[in-house]
Design an enzyme around this catalytic site. Structure first.
Site, mmCIF file in Angstrom:
data_model
loop_
_atom_site.group_PDB
_atom_site.id
_atom_site.type_symbol
_atom_site.label_atom_id
_atom_site.label_comp_id
_atom_site.label_asym_id
_atom_site.label_seq_id
_atom_site.Cartn_x
_atom_site.Cartn_y
_atom_site.Cartn_z
ATOM 1 C CB SER A 154 -0.947 0.020 1.202
ATOM 2 O OG SER A 154 -0.218 0.135 2.408
ATOM 3 C CE LYS B 129 -2.876 2.286 4.867
ATOM 4 N NZ LYS B 129 -2.785 1.433 3.644
#
Length: 276
Positions: A57, A131
Site C-alpha cells: 500500500s 500510511k
C-alpha cells in the site's frame, strides 16, 4: 631457591590468574546480557522501534518486506504528526482483515517473541498500519476523482510519491471533509491498492480519520535491506504557502522562549542600574 623453581611458581601464579579471569568473565556475562537487553527494551520503548512493511500500500516509497525505523522519542516532547510524514499507527478498529498466519513452531515462535519484545524484530501479533499523513486536525481535505489532485485547505498537492500509473483518488473520490481536531487523514502512496481513510468513512462519526493517540511514531528511515537504505523526508508540496502553518511542539516553544525571557530580564536589569 633455584631459578627453575622461581619460574615454576611464576607460571603457577599466571595460571591461577588466567583461571580467575575466565571464571570472572562467565560470572559477568549474564549481567552484561541483562544490561544489553534492558538497553534494547528502553530504546524500543522510548527511542526507536523496527517495523516490517506487510503490504504494497505504500509503494514505491516502501516495498513489502522493508524494515523501517520509527521515531518514538519526539512525541514525548509534545510533537504531533504533521502533513507529509509517514507514520505507523495502531488499527483504529476494522481496518485490518482478520487473517490466519502460519504457525512458525514453538522454537521459532519463541525466538520471534523475544526479539520483538526487545524491539529487534516486528511482532507477529501487532495490528499496526503505515500510511502517509495528508491532513491534520482543522484541515479540509478533498479529491473529486478522475485525475484531479488531492486538495488540503483548497491547495492542490503535487504528489510525486504516488505509485506510477495511479491517480490521486480515481478509485475513491472523497470530501470535502473537515478533519476533527486531534485526528489525521491518512492515505497510502499506492492509491489504487490502499484501504486508507477513504475506505473507512462510514465506520464511525470521525469519517475515516485516525486519532493522534493511535500513532506509534514517525517512520524516519528504511533500515533494511541495505540496498534500499534511505530517509523518509516530508515532500516539498506540504511546505507550500497557504496550506496551514504547523504548530511548534511545546518543547521547542519553551526552548525558543527561554533566550527571549533572559534577554528581557537583562534589559530590565540594565534599566534599573542608576546612571553615575
Amino acid at each position: 631457591m633455584t631459578p627453575e623453581s622461581d619460574a615454576q611458581q611464576d607460571g603457577q601464579r599466571d595460571g591461577r590468574r588466567a583461571a580467575k579471569k575466565q571464571r570472572s568473565f562467565w560470572k559477568e556475562l549474564p549481567i552484561l546480557i541483562g544490561i544489553a537487553l534492558l538497553l534494547a527494551l528502553l530504546i524500543k520503548t522510548f527511542l526507536v522501534q523496527a517495523f516490517s512493511i506487510p503490504s504494497d500500500s505504500m509503494q514505491d516509497t516502501l516495498q513489502r518486506g522493508d524494515r523501517v525505523l520509527v521515531d518514538k522519542l519526539t512525541p514525548w516532547f509534545g510533537s504531533k504528526p504533521e502533513r507529509g510524514e509517514v507514520v505507523v499507527f495502531h488499527d483504529p478498529g476494522g481496518w485490518l482483515d482478520e487473517t490466519t498466519t502460519a504457525d512458525p513452531g514453538p522454537v521459532a515462535g519463541g525466538i520471534q517473541k523475544v526479539l520483538s519484545f526487545i524491539g529487534l524484530m516486528p511482532s507477529a501479533e501487532e495490528k499496526d498500519l503505515i500510511k502517509r499523513v495528508i491532513a491534520v486536525g482543522g484541515d479540509t481535505v478533498e479529491c473529486k476523482g478522475n485525475n484531479d489532485p488531492v486538495t488540503v485547505n483548497g491547495k492542490a498537492l503535487k504528489e510525486p510519491y504516488i505509485f506510477p500509473g495511479n491517480t490521486p483518488c480515481g478509485d475513491k473520490p472523497f470530501g470535502p471533509i473537515k478533519v476533527p481536531e486531534g485526528r489525521l487523514w491518512v492515505m497510502g502512496d499506492h492509491r489504487q491498492n490502499s484501504l486508507d481513510s477513504r475506505y473507512h468513512q462510514e465506520l464511525d462519526k470521525f469519517q475515516g480519520t485516525v486519532s493522534e493517540d493511535e500513532v506509534v511514531g514517525r517512520a524516519i528511515v528504511i533500515a533494511w535491506p541495505i540496498n534500499r537504505w534511505s530517509t523518509l523526508p516530508v515532500p516539498d508540496t506540504f511546505d507550500q504557502k497557504g496550506l496551514g502553518a504547523a504548530v511548534a511542539p511545546p518543547a521547542l516553544g519553551l526552548a525558543g522562549a527561554v533566550p527571549l525571557v533572559l534577554w528581557r530580564r537583562g534589559r530590565i536589569a540594565r534599566k534599573a542600574v542608576p546612571k553615575g
